[in-house]
Write a protein that holds these residues in place. Structure first.
Motif, PDB file in Angstrom:
ATOM      1  N   HIS A  10      10.985   3.555  11.472  1.00  0.00           N
ATOM      2  CA  HIS A  10      10.014   2.765  10.719  1.00  0.00           C
ATOM      3  C   HIS A  10      10.679   1.758   9.779  1.00  0.00           C
ATOM      4  CE1 HIS A  10       6.917   5.199  12.461  1.00  0.00           C
ATOM      5  NE2 HIS A  10       7.433   6.296  11.933  1.00  0.00           N
ATOM      6  N   GLU A  64       5.205   5.090   1.933  1.00  0.00           N
ATOM      7  CA  GLU A  64       5.511   6.438   2.419  1.00  0.00           C
ATOM      8  C   GLU A  64       6.064   6.412   3.839  1.00  0.00           C
ATOM      9  OE1 GLU A  64       3.239  10.728   3.133  1.00  0.00           O
ATOM     10  OE2 GLU A  64       2.265   9.167   1.951  1.00  0.00           O
ATOM     11  N   LEU A  65       5.498   5.545   4.680  1.00  0.00           N
ATOM     12  CA  LEU A  65       5.913   5.467   6.086  1.00  0.00           C
ATOM     13  C   LEU A  65       7.274   4.810   6.259  1.00  0.00           C
ATOM     14  CD1 LEU A  65       5.118   5.797   9.136  1.00  0.00           C
ATOM     15  CD2 LEU A  65       4.167   3.475   8.989  1.00  0.00           C
ATOM     16  N   PRO A  97       0.822  -1.218   0.000  1.00  0.00           N
ATOM     17  CA  PRO A  97       0.000   0.000   0.000  1.00  0.00           C
ATOM     18  C   PRO A  97       0.857   1.270   0.000  1.00  0.00           C
ATOM     19  CG  PRO A  97      -0.810  -1.581   1.625  1.00  0.00           C
ATOM     20  CD  PRO A  97       0.503  -2.101   1.138  1.00  0.00           C
ATOM     21  N   ASP A  98       0.370   2.302  -0.657  1.00  0.00           N
ATOM     22  CA  ASP A  98       1.117   3.561  -0.770  1.00  0.00           C
ATOM     23  C   ASP A  98       1.482   4.140   0.590  1.00  0.00           C
ATOM     24  OD1 ASP A  98       0.966   3.396  -3.513  1.00  0.00           O
ATOM     25  OD2 ASP A  98      -0.752   4.750  -3.699  1.00  0.00           O
ATOM     26  N   GLN A  99       0.560   4.028   1.553  1.00  0.00           N
ATOM     27  CA  GLN A  99       0.836   4.622   2.862  1.00  0.00           C
ATOM     28  C   GLN A  99       1.971   3.892   3.586  1.00  0.00           C
ATOM     29  OE1 GLN A  99      -2.012   3.175   1.960  1.00  0.00           O
ATOM     30  NE2 GLN A  99      -3.008   2.037   3.627  1.00  0.00           N
ATOM     31  N   ILE A 100       2.119   2.606   3.299  1.00  0.00           N
ATOM     32  CA  ILE A 100       3.213   1.839   3.908  1.00  0.00           C
ATOM     33  C   ILE A 100       4.541   2.218   3.257  1.00  0.00           C
ATOM     34  CG2 ILE A 100       4.135  -0.475   4.319  1.00  0.00           C
ATOM     35  CD1 ILE A 100       1.644   0.247   5.990  1.00  0.00           C
TER      36      ILE A 100
END
Length: 235
Positions: free
Chosen positions: A147, A54-55, A49-52
């Motif tokens: 992260h 990014e994180l 996923p994009d949010q992962i």
């Protein structure tokens, strides 16, 4: 002897039942010194996923060069065998890892310590947020790659050791406690699922390292859906 393994996971999401581990990082401590390190990226055979991305900075290209989950899980089992665990909000990571262990027939009953819970008691007033980042800032430690699993595991060690130095009289709160989590039972993949998956892999000439003998129904369905989505059905 004073010893433990601090560990951290990066995952595709928050659910141990539907999401996947994409990175395992761990640090082995004996008598306050690092005596072992472990860090591996896992190929989840699904889109990140994009949010992962990014994180964590873990993108599709990185995981596609990663290793198969079962290999990494077995290695980590050996790495921390006989040691209590340390984590920040440890139950999140423990649930993922225990479920992964269960899927390949390994027992993972562990004792552990949680820097998040310890900080909630000992640093109630000093630190407003008990996130790992906030605790690192409080102890003037720079986490060079927040992260990412290994670096977060190492940061957790620093925070744990610093808290013990700051509160030498609070020995009981630093003791390992039994970690309680029982994964839902998983059913093995049916012969029909395994045969169809095998045919799909051969038909599309895909290079994968799938442990067919230990596949669960959920994993088999996941692999089948992912291959069909990416390559299409067999004619």
């Amino acid at each position: 002897m004073y010893e433990y393994v601090a560990f951290d996971l990066e995952t595709t999401g928050l659910s141990e039942e539907t999401d996947e581990i994409i990175e395992v990082g761990a640090v082995k401590i004996r008598n306050h010194k690092i005596v072992g390190k472990y860090n591996q990226v896992i190929n989840p055979h699904r889109e990140i996923p994009d949010q992962i991305v990014e994180l964590t900075g873990i993108d599709q290209k990185l995981v596609e060069r990663g290793r198969e989950k079962e290999e990494v899980i077995r290695e980590f089992y050996d790495f921390c065998d006989g040691y209590p665990l340390l984590g920040h909000n440890i139950m999140f990571d423990y649930r993922f890892m225990k479920r992964a262990m269960s899927c390949i027939g390994l027992s993972f009953e562990k004792y552990g310590m949680d820097t998040f819970q310890i900080a909630k008691v000992l640093l109630k007033e000093e630190v407003k947020s008990k996130s790992l980042g906030s605790l690192c800032s409080y102890y003037h430690y720079v986490n060079e790659a927040a992260h990412r699993a290994y670096h977060d595991a190492l940061a957790t060690v620093i925070v744990y050791e610093k808290m013990q130095q700051q509160f030498p009289g609070e020995t009981k709160i630093f003791e390992a406690k039994q970690l309680q989590y029982k994964p839902k039972k998983t059913s093995p993949a049916t012969e029909k699922q395994k045969q169809y998956l095998n045919h799909l892999v051969k038909y599309h000439k895909i290079k994968v390292n799938i442990a067919f003998d230990t596949l669960t129904k959920r994993d088999a369905s996941k692999y089948i859906d992912q291959i069909i989505l990416k390559y299409g059905r067999m004619n």
